[in-house]
Motif scaffolding. Sequence first.
Motif, PDB file in Angstrom:
ATOM      1  N   CYS A 353       0.863  -1.190   0.000  1.00 58.41           N
ATOM      2  CA  CYS A 353       0.000   0.000   0.000  1.00 58.41           C
ATOM      3  C   CYS A 353       0.896   1.236   0.000  1.00 58.41           C
ATOM      4  CB  CYS A 353      -0.904  -0.003   1.226  1.00 58.41           C
ATOM      5  SG  CYS A 353      -1.849   1.528   1.454  1.00 58.41           S
ATOM      6  N   VAL A 354       0.622   2.169  -0.884  1.00 58.06           N
ATOM      7  CA  VAL A 354       1.319   3.452  -0.924  1.00 58.06           C
ATOM      8  C   VAL A 354       0.276   4.549  -0.696  1.00 58.06           C
ATOM      9  CG1 VAL A 354       2.663   5.066  -2.323  1.00 58.06           C
ATOM     10  CG2 VAL A 354       3.116   2.599  -2.463  1.00 58.06           C
ATOM     11  N   VAL A 355       0.572   5.441   0.239  1.00 56.00           N
ATOM     12  CA  VAL A 355      -0.351   6.507   0.608  1.00 56.00           C
ATOM     13  C   VAL A 355      -0.004   7.778  -0.156  1.00 56.00           C
ATOM     14  CG1 VAL A 355      -1.272   7.910   2.487  1.00 56.00           C
ATOM     15  CG2 VAL A 355      -0.675   5.510   2.898  1.00 56.00           C
ATOM     16  N   LEU A 356      -0.983   8.324  -0.840  1.00 59.31           N
ATOM     17  CA  LEU A 356      -0.836   9.609  -1.524  1.00 59.31           C
ATOM     18  C   LEU A 356      -1.306  10.711  -0.581  1.00 59.31           C
ATOM     19  CD1 LEU A 356      -0.210  11.189  -4.159  1.00 59.31           C
ATOM     20  CD2 LEU A 356      -2.607  10.818  -4.808  1.00 59.31           C
ATOM     21  N   CYS A 357      -0.432  11.666  -0.305  1.00 58.87           N
ATOM     22  CA  CYS A 357      -0.709  12.707   0.688  1.00 58.87           C
ATOM     23  C   CYS A 357      -0.806  14.078   0.037  1.00 58.87           C
ATOM     24  CB  CYS A 357       0.403  12.746   1.737  1.00 58.87           C
ATOM     25  SG  CYS A 357       0.625  11.211   2.633  1.00 58.87           S
ATOM     26  N   SER A 358      -1.450  15.002   0.722  1.00 66.90           N
ATOM     27  CA  SER A 358      -1.482  16.404   0.303  1.00 66.90           C
ATOM     28  C   SER A 358      -0.124  17.046   0.555  1.00 66.90           C
ATOM     29  CB  SER A 358      -2.550  17.172   1.088  1.00 66.90           C
ATOM     30  OG  SER A 358      -3.840  16.680   0.840  1.00 66.90           O
ATOM     31  N   LYS A 359       0.335  17.855  -0.359  1.00 70.99           N
ATOM     32  CA  LYS A 359       1.605  18.550  -0.169  1.00 70.99           C
ATOM     33  C   LYS A 359       1.565  19.369   1.116  1.00 70.99           C
ATOM     34  CE  LYS A 359       3.331  18.863  -4.905  1.00 70.99           C
ATOM     35  NZ  LYS A 359       3.651  19.745  -6.060  1.00 70.99           N
ATOM     36  N   GLY A 360       2.624  19.224   1.916  1.00 72.00           N
ATOM     37  CA  GLY A 360       2.688  19.907   3.196  1.00 72.00           C
ATOM     38  C   GLY A 360       2.456  19.010   4.380  1.00 72.00           C
ATOM     39  N   TYR A 361       1.786  17.863   4.156  1.00 69.56           N
ATOM     40  CA  TYR A 361       1.547  16.901   5.237  1.00 69.56           C
ATOM     41  C   TYR A 361       2.885  16.377   5.741  1.00 69.56           C
ATOM     42  CZ  TYR A 361      -0.023  12.606   7.533  1.00 69.56           C
ATOM     43  OH  TYR A 361      -0.254  11.607   8.443  1.00 69.56           O
ATOM     44  N   PRO A 362       3.096  16.188   7.055  1.00 65.63           N
ATOM     45  CA  PRO A 362       2.111  16.218   8.155  1.00 65.63           C
ATOM     46  C   PRO A 362       1.940  17.574   8.817  1.00 65.63           C
ATOM     47  CG  PRO A 362       4.185  15.373   8.974  1.00 65.63           C
ATOM     48  CD  PRO A 362       4.389  15.662   7.520  1.00 65.63           C
ATOM     49  N   GLN A 366      -3.271  22.336   2.044  1.00 65.34           N
ATOM     50  CA  GLN A 366      -4.522  22.907   1.548  1.00 65.34           C
ATOM     51  C   GLN A 366      -5.637  21.866   1.576  1.00 65.34           C
ATOM     52  OE1 GLN A 366      -3.312  24.606  -2.372  1.00 65.34           O
ATOM     53  NE2 GLN A 366      -4.092  26.531  -1.541  1.00 65.34           N
ATOM     54  N   LYS A 367      -6.845  22.348   1.774  1.00 64.16           N
ATOM     55  CA  LYS A 367      -8.021  21.476   1.752  1.00 64.16           C
ATOM     56  C   LYS A 367      -8.932  21.864   0.591  1.00 64.16           C
ATOM     57  CE  LYS A 367      -8.020  20.540   6.720  1.00 64.16           C
ATOM     58  NZ  LYS A 367      -8.831  20.513   7.962  1.00 64.16           N
ATOM     59  N   ASN A 368      -9.876  20.960   0.301  1.00 63.69           N
ATOM     60  CA  ASN A 368     -10.846  21.163  -0.785  1.00 63.69           C
ATOM     61  C   ASN A 368     -10.155  21.346  -2.138  1.00 63.69           C
ATOM     62  OD1 ASN A 368     -13.297  21.121   0.872  1.00 63.69           O
ATOM     63  ND2 ASN A 368     -12.500  23.043   1.725  1.00 63.69           N
ATOM     64  N   VAL A 369      -9.156  20.514  -2.366  1.00 63.62           N
ATOM     65  CA  VAL A 369      -8.414  20.535  -3.627  1.00 63.62           C
ATOM     66  C   VAL A 369      -8.922  19.403  -4.511  1.00 63.62           C
ATOM     67  CG1 VAL A 369      -6.149  20.371  -4.706  1.00 63.62           C
ATOM     68  CG2 VAL A 369      -6.391  21.485  -2.470  1.00 63.62           C
ATOM     69  N   GLU A 370      -9.270  19.711  -5.739  1.00 65.33           N
ATOM     70  CA  GLU A 370      -9.815  18.692  -6.635  1.00 65.33           C
ATOM     71  C   GLU A 370      -8.752  17.680  -7.040  1.00 65.33           C
ATOM     72  OE1 GLU A 370     -12.117  18.210 -10.950  1.00 65.33           O
ATOM     73  OE2 GLU A 370     -11.630  20.216 -10.167  1.00 65.33           O
ATOM     74  N   ILE A 371      -9.149  16.403  -7.089  1.00 59.17           N
ATOM     75  CA  ILE A 371      -8.291  15.330  -7.612  1.00 59.17           C
ATOM     76  C   ILE A 371      -8.792  15.054  -9.031  1.00 59.17           C
ATOM     77  CG2 ILE A 371      -7.349  13.036  -7.189  1.00 59.17           C
ATOM     78  CD1 ILE A 371      -8.390  13.313  -4.292  1.00 59.17           C
ATOM     79  N   ASN A 427      -0.368   7.624 -13.589  1.00 61.20           N
ATOM     80  CA  ASN A 427      -1.564   7.860 -14.400  1.00 61.20           C
ATOM     81  C   ASN A 427      -2.452   8.921 -13.756  1.00 61.20           C
ATOM     82  OD1 ASN A 427      -0.696   5.879 -16.156  1.00 61.20           O
ATOM     83  ND2 ASN A 427      -2.055   4.290 -15.368  1.00 61.20           N
ATOM     84  N   LEU A 428      -2.533   8.897 -12.415  1.00 63.17           N
ATOM     85  CA  LEU A 428      -3.329   9.918 -11.721  1.00 63.17           C
ATOM     86  C   LEU A 428      -2.694  11.289 -11.895  1.00 63.17           C
ATOM     87  CD1 LEU A 428      -5.721  10.561  -9.825  1.00 63.17           C
ATOM     88  CD2 LEU A 428      -4.136  10.205  -7.910  1.00 63.17           C
ATOM     89  N   ASN A 429      -1.375  11.370 -11.701  1.00 66.23           N
ATOM     90  CA  ASN A 429      -0.621  12.610 -11.950  1.00 66.23           C
ATOM     91  C   ASN A 429      -1.229  13.803 -11.209  1.00 66.23           C
ATOM     92  OD1 ASN A 429       1.426  14.143 -13.125  1.00 66.23           O
ATOM     93  ND2 ASN A 429       0.139  14.720 -14.866  1.00 66.23           N
ATOM     94  N   TRP A 430      -1.427  13.622  -9.890  1.00 68.44           N
ATOM     95  CA  TRP A 430      -2.019  14.691  -9.075  1.00 68.44           C
ATOM     96  C   TRP A 430      -0.916  15.634  -8.599  1.00 68.44           C
ATOM     97  CZ3 TRP A 430      -3.361  14.898  -3.335  1.00 68.44           C
ATOM     98  CH2 TRP A 430      -4.254  15.970  -3.082  1.00 68.44           C
ATOM     99  N   SER A 431      -0.924  16.842  -9.118  1.00 69.13           N
ATOM    100  CA  SER A 431       0.162  17.790  -8.860  1.00 69.13           C
ATOM    101  C   SER A 431       0.155  18.327  -7.438  1.00 69.13           C
ATOM    102  CB  SER A 431       0.089  18.959  -9.856  1.00 69.13           C
ATOM    103  OG  SER A 431      -1.152  19.640  -9.731  1.00 69.13           O
ATOM    104  N   ASP A 432      -0.951  18.180  -6.717  1.00 73.24           N
ATOM    105  CA  ASP A 432      -1.041  18.703  -5.349  1.00 73.24           C
ATOM    106  C   ASP A 432      -0.713  17.659  -4.294  1.00 73.24           C
ATOM    107  OD1 ASP A 432      -2.150  21.556  -5.585  1.00 73.24           O
ATOM    108  OD2 ASP A 432      -3.472  20.425  -6.902  1.00 73.24           O
ATOM    109  N   GLY A 433      -0.220  16.490  -4.734  1.00 70.67           N
ATOM    110  CA  GLY A 433       0.085  15.432  -3.783  1.00 70.67           C
ATOM    111  C   GLY A 433       1.503  14.932  -3.894  1.00 70.67           C
TER     112      GLY A 433
END
Length: 446
Positions: A353-362, A366-371, A427-433
């Motif tokens: 399992c690999v966890v994708l986190c929000s930039k800045g965690y822990p 930012q919250k309410n960021v679209e994936i 494939n997801l390529n989420w720039s905020d994570g």
Amino acid sequence: FFKQKTAYDIPLRLVGSEMCIRDRYMIVGIIGSGGREHAICHALNKSKKIDKIYCFPGNAGTDAIAENINLDINKFEEIKNFIFSKKIELVVIGPEKPLVDGLTDYLESFDIKVFGPSKVASQLEGSKIFTKNICKKYNIPTANFGVFNDINQAKNFLDKSNFPIVIKADNLAAGKGVYICENKEESYQAVKEIFDGKFGAAENVLIEEFLEGEEMSFFILSDGITYKNFGTAQDHKRVQEGDKGKNTGGMGAYSPSRLINEELEKKILNNIIDPTLRALKDLKSSYKGFLYAGLMIKNDEPYLIEYNVRMGDPECQTILPKLNTDFGEIIDSCCNGRLNEIKINWNDKKSICVVLCSKGYPETYQKNVEIENINKIELNTNDHLFHAGTIKRGDVTLAVGGRVLNFVSLSDSFEESRNRIHQLLNNLNWSDGFFRKDIGYKVIKK
């Protein structure tokens, strides 16, 4: 499967021109909103014995397979009233705080079946000092320790200590209340932060020796009478690759642990698990639910680091996809004292399992960021995507937490599993994570 039946319990289905009564199905409630709860929901949703699942409050992932209910899990009466209104027959409590606060005891006082330990038993996680005192009394192998209720006492002890040293907040800290301090200055800062209330009001601080070795997560589940093993894993707590940086709630895990073998398992059960359950019985209590022993293995000897009174996160997401036995039957057997009747079977796949986190965690994020591309992810039969800090707003999935998504893959090798996850993340390529690229590095040979 169930002895009692009432009118609303036995829905009808049409077979040809005849009406037939089907086997009774359960209505289940799951409390929590993380990746662990989505994995539990997913496993229960596959059960032949479950008809309907409610999640309080759930996330964008559970929303696709259950009904999310926006209830405050700290308001016990509201939860109880909703359970009665929807005729929910069994409740699974995912996170630790409601367990430590006594939600199991409260719901059981209204004859509601609950999978999760009592308030007394939950002190195993709720108070690290409670657990350490049990270790001392019942000769459970653990690190040497001291308990201090005054910052100056703690500093005086640290002045005479060898480093590195481990400093812990006594109370719940969402997996972040543990400091591994390399020198006196770091240890002073850790003690100050704990007593200043970084993890809630603190009357005591726990200081213990640093154990060299390799960590392992060891799980059992119990019905209060007997228990069965429920897998092993290794978590990756540190935020940076190479196990560096700050502690988090978990950046990823692999299962099974590379350390487990028959002889080590016997030592864990005989020297750690059995005396712990005996200690609870001596306190006129018992244990029902998941019990997670965080262990340090040193020279093939297990030492207890800490207990968690629920399934680990992200270990749960890593282990449950390996389960072949009907999870609904397992949970129900635990709530009815019949765990001894169930045989738990597993597949022999390697799970990561690999966890994708929000930039800045822990820290701050930012919250309410679209994936953006999440609906384009294509999973095969050995892939799983468990949501954690997400919500659904219309057709859009938003990240609202530090740990956002859990990518899990099973295969014949850990390397193959990790490569597949990296493919999905690309494939997801989420720039905020961000995510750790080295999950499982100790078991994957370069």
